[in-house]
Write an enzyme that holds these catalytic residues in place. Sequence first.
Site, PDB file in Angstrom:
ATOM      1  N   GLU A 102       1.149  -1.040  -0.008  1.00  0.00           N
ATOM      2  CA  GLU A 102      -0.119   0.305   0.176  1.00  0.00           C
ATOM      3  C   GLU A 102       1.008   1.439   0.063  1.00  0.00           C
ATOM      4  O   GLU A 102       2.193   1.120   0.564  1.00  0.00           O
ATOM      5  CB  GLU A 102      -0.823   0.080   1.188  1.00  0.00           C
ATOM      6  CG  GLU A 102      -1.952   1.233   1.501  1.00  0.00           C
ATOM      7  CD  GLU A 102      -2.809   1.209   0.256  1.00  0.00           C
ATOM      8  OE1 GLU A 102      -2.275   1.898  -0.619  1.00  0.00           O
ATOM      9  OE2 GLU A 102      -3.837   1.488   0.930  1.00  0.00           O
ATOM     10  N   ASP A 103       0.293   2.384  -0.562  1.00  0.00           N
ATOM     11  CA  ASP A 103       1.159   3.502  -0.660  1.00  0.00           C
ATOM     12  C   ASP A 103       1.427   4.066   0.420  1.00  0.00           C
ATOM     13  O   ASP A 103       1.958   4.192   1.619  1.00  0.00           O
ATOM     14  CB  ASP A 103       0.670   4.782  -1.655  1.00  0.00           C
ATOM     15  CG  ASP A 103      -0.845   4.521  -1.341  1.00  0.00           C
ATOM     16  OD1 ASP A 103      -1.744   4.067  -0.384  1.00  0.00           O
ATOM     17  OD2 ASP A 103      -1.325   5.671  -1.929  1.00  0.00           O
ATOM     18  N   ASP A 106      -3.112   5.503   6.867  1.00  0.00           N
ATOM     19  CA  ASP A 106      -3.367   6.622   7.260  1.00  0.00           C
ATOM     20  C   ASP A 106      -4.549   6.244   8.258  1.00  0.00           C
ATOM     21  O   ASP A 106      -4.066   5.436   9.111  1.00  0.00           O
ATOM     22  CB  ASP A 106      -4.289   7.535   6.016  1.00  0.00           C
ATOM     23  CG  ASP A 106      -4.715   8.390   6.170  1.00  0.00           C
ATOM     24  OD1 ASP A 106      -4.026   9.451   7.127  1.00  0.00           O
ATOM     25  OD2 ASP A 106      -5.693   8.790   5.299  1.00  0.00           O
ATOM     26  N   PHE A 155      -0.465  16.303   4.168  1.00  0.00           N
ATOM     27  CA  PHE A 155      -1.458  15.777   2.381  1.00  0.00           C
ATOM     28  C   PHE A 155      -0.277  14.892   1.881  1.00  0.00           C
ATOM     29  O   PHE A 155       0.597  16.953   0.933  1.00  0.00           O
ATOM     30  CB  PHE A 155      -2.231  16.588   2.298  1.00  0.00           C
ATOM     31  CG  PHE A 155      -3.019  15.587   1.579  1.00  0.00           C
ATOM     32  CD1 PHE A 155      -4.059  14.183   1.278  1.00  0.00           C
ATOM     33  CD2 PHE A 155      -2.970  15.314  -0.692  1.00  0.00           C
ATOM     34  CE1 PHE A 155      -4.668  13.343   0.677  1.00  0.00           C
ATOM     35  CE2 PHE A 155      -3.321  14.459  -1.129  1.00  0.00           C
ATOM     36  CZ  PHE A 155      -4.652  13.867  -0.926  1.00  0.00           C
ATOM     37  N   VAL A 156       0.246  14.384   0.983  1.00  0.00           N
ATOM     38  CA  VAL A 156       1.604  13.746  -0.055  1.00  0.00           C
ATOM     39  C   VAL A 156       1.020  13.186  -1.902  1.00  0.00           C
ATOM     40  O   VAL A 156      -0.217  12.744  -1.758  1.00  0.00           O
ATOM     41  CB  VAL A 156       3.008  13.413   0.090  1.00  0.00           C
ATOM     42  CG1 VAL A 156       3.313  13.912   1.799  1.00  0.00           C
ATOM     43  CG2 VAL A 156       2.145  11.659   0.406  1.00  0.00           C
ATOM     44  N   ARG A 168       0.197  12.169  -9.888  1.00  0.00           N
ATOM     45  CA  ARG A 168       0.804  10.184  -9.382  1.00  0.00           C
ATOM     46  C   ARG A 168       2.084   9.872 -10.361  1.00  0.00           C
ATOM     47  O   ARG A 168       3.427   9.266  -9.285  1.00  0.00           O
ATOM     48  CB  ARG A 168      -0.348   9.284 -10.065  1.00  0.00           C
ATOM     49  CG  ARG A 168      -1.583   9.292  -9.135  1.00  0.00           C
ATOM     50  CD  ARG A 168      -2.184   8.275  -9.554  1.00  0.00           C
ATOM     51  NE  ARG A 168      -3.314   7.885  -9.341  1.00  0.00           N
ATOM     52  CZ  ARG A 168      -3.809   7.838  -8.227  1.00  0.00           C
ATOM     53  NH1 ARG A 168      -3.545   7.056  -7.470  1.00  0.00           N
ATOM     54  NH2 ARG A 168      -5.479   7.443  -7.551  1.00  0.00           N
TER      55      ARG A 168
HETATM   56  P1  IMP Z   1      -6.881   4.839   4.892  1.00  0.00           P
HETATM   57  O1  IMP Z   1      -7.819   3.696   4.577  1.00  0.00           O
HETATM   58  O2  IMP Z   1      -7.679   6.153   5.692  1.00  0.00           O
HETATM   59  O3  IMP Z   1      -5.765   4.449   5.931  1.00  0.00           O
HETATM   60  O4  IMP Z   1      -6.211   5.606   3.454  1.00  0.00           O
HETATM   61  C1  IMP Z   1      -5.332   4.998   2.761  1.00  0.00           C
HETATM   62  C2  IMP Z   1      -5.782   5.536   1.148  1.00  0.00           C
HETATM   63  O5  IMP Z   1      -5.694   6.992   1.599  1.00  0.00           O
HETATM   64  C3  IMP Z   1      -4.177   5.686   0.832  1.00  0.00           C
HETATM   65  O6  IMP Z   1      -4.575   4.306  -0.137  1.00  0.00           O
HETATM   66  C4  IMP Z   1      -4.511   7.007  -0.289  1.00  0.00           C
HETATM   67  O7  IMP Z   1      -5.130   5.962  -1.348  1.00  0.00           O
HETATM   68  C5  IMP Z   1      -5.585   7.344   0.582  1.00  0.00           C
HETATM   69  N1  IMP Z   1      -4.111   8.831   1.053  1.00  0.00           N
HETATM   70  C6  IMP Z   1      -4.412   8.867   3.129  1.00  0.00           C
HETATM   71  N2  IMP Z   1      -2.871   9.897   2.959  1.00  0.00           N
HETATM   72  C7  IMP Z   1      -2.497  10.848   1.899  1.00  0.00           C
HETATM   73  C8  IMP Z   1      -2.570  11.526   1.747  1.00  0.00           C
HETATM   74  O8  IMP Z   1      -1.724  12.120   1.955  1.00  0.00           O
HETATM   75  N3  IMP Z   1      -1.767  11.553   0.069  1.00  0.00           N
HETATM   76  C9  IMP Z   1      -2.708  10.694  -0.368  1.00  0.00           C
HETATM   77  N4  IMP Z   1      -3.428  10.446  -0.825  1.00  0.00           N
HETATM   78  C10 IMP Z   1      -3.543   9.562   0.775  1.00  0.00           C
END
Ligand code: IMP
Length: 182
Positions: A102-103, A106, A155-156, A168
């Site tokens: 995963e990228d 969060d 936010f990145v 991207r």
């Molecule tokens: P989570 O379910 O809140 O953990 O979110 C995960 C997803 O939110 C990541 O795979 C990203 O696609 C998106 N995301 C969360 N923070 C960022 C950010 O800073 N930049 C871009 N996408 C983000």
Amino acid sequence: MPTTNLQQGLEILYSREQIAARVEEIGAQISSDLKGEKIVLIGVLKGAAIFLSDLARAIDVDATFDFVAVSSYGKGQRSSGAVKLIKDLDESIEGKNVLLVEDILDTGLTLAFLRKLFMQHHPKSLRIAALLDKPSRRIEKIDADYVGFSIPNLFVIGYGMDYAERYRNLADICLMQPDHPE
Ligand code: IMP
């Protein structure tokens, strides 16, 4: 290296060189942890695509790829909260070593959802690799086994990560300022 137009005015958080070095380290760690095993790398589209392609080449283990897609942030910087599977796995993961790639970790909602879903398929093992971790944002209790960089609540964009589907293809990980013109 001249600044590209796309990158103009954006602050670099991690340069392509820093990312490459860290990906090599994570790859070496995974290779050693899974020595002699087979592994399936499962990327979460679309954000993890670039990380997965670099990480895969840093892993010296017999590997296959699969991809899933889940509902994501949509057009803005806010999460909808709900996670829905949009694209399922192509191959069964039963009895296999899975590395979920995963990228960003969060809130943890996405990876907690996927981990629960995948565990129902009885993999041999399930590990998580996240390029970035924002521990202060966590809602679901979940940790990655491999983390590239732990960051505060920023936010990145870049290196696969988007703002409204853009940026991207930036080679560096950059900061998206709240007042950045769209
Ligand atoms: P989570 O379910 O809140 O953990 O979110 C995960 C997803 O939110 C990541 O795979 C990203 O696609 C998106 N995301 C969360 N923070 C960022 C950010 O800073 N930049 C871009 N996408 C983000």
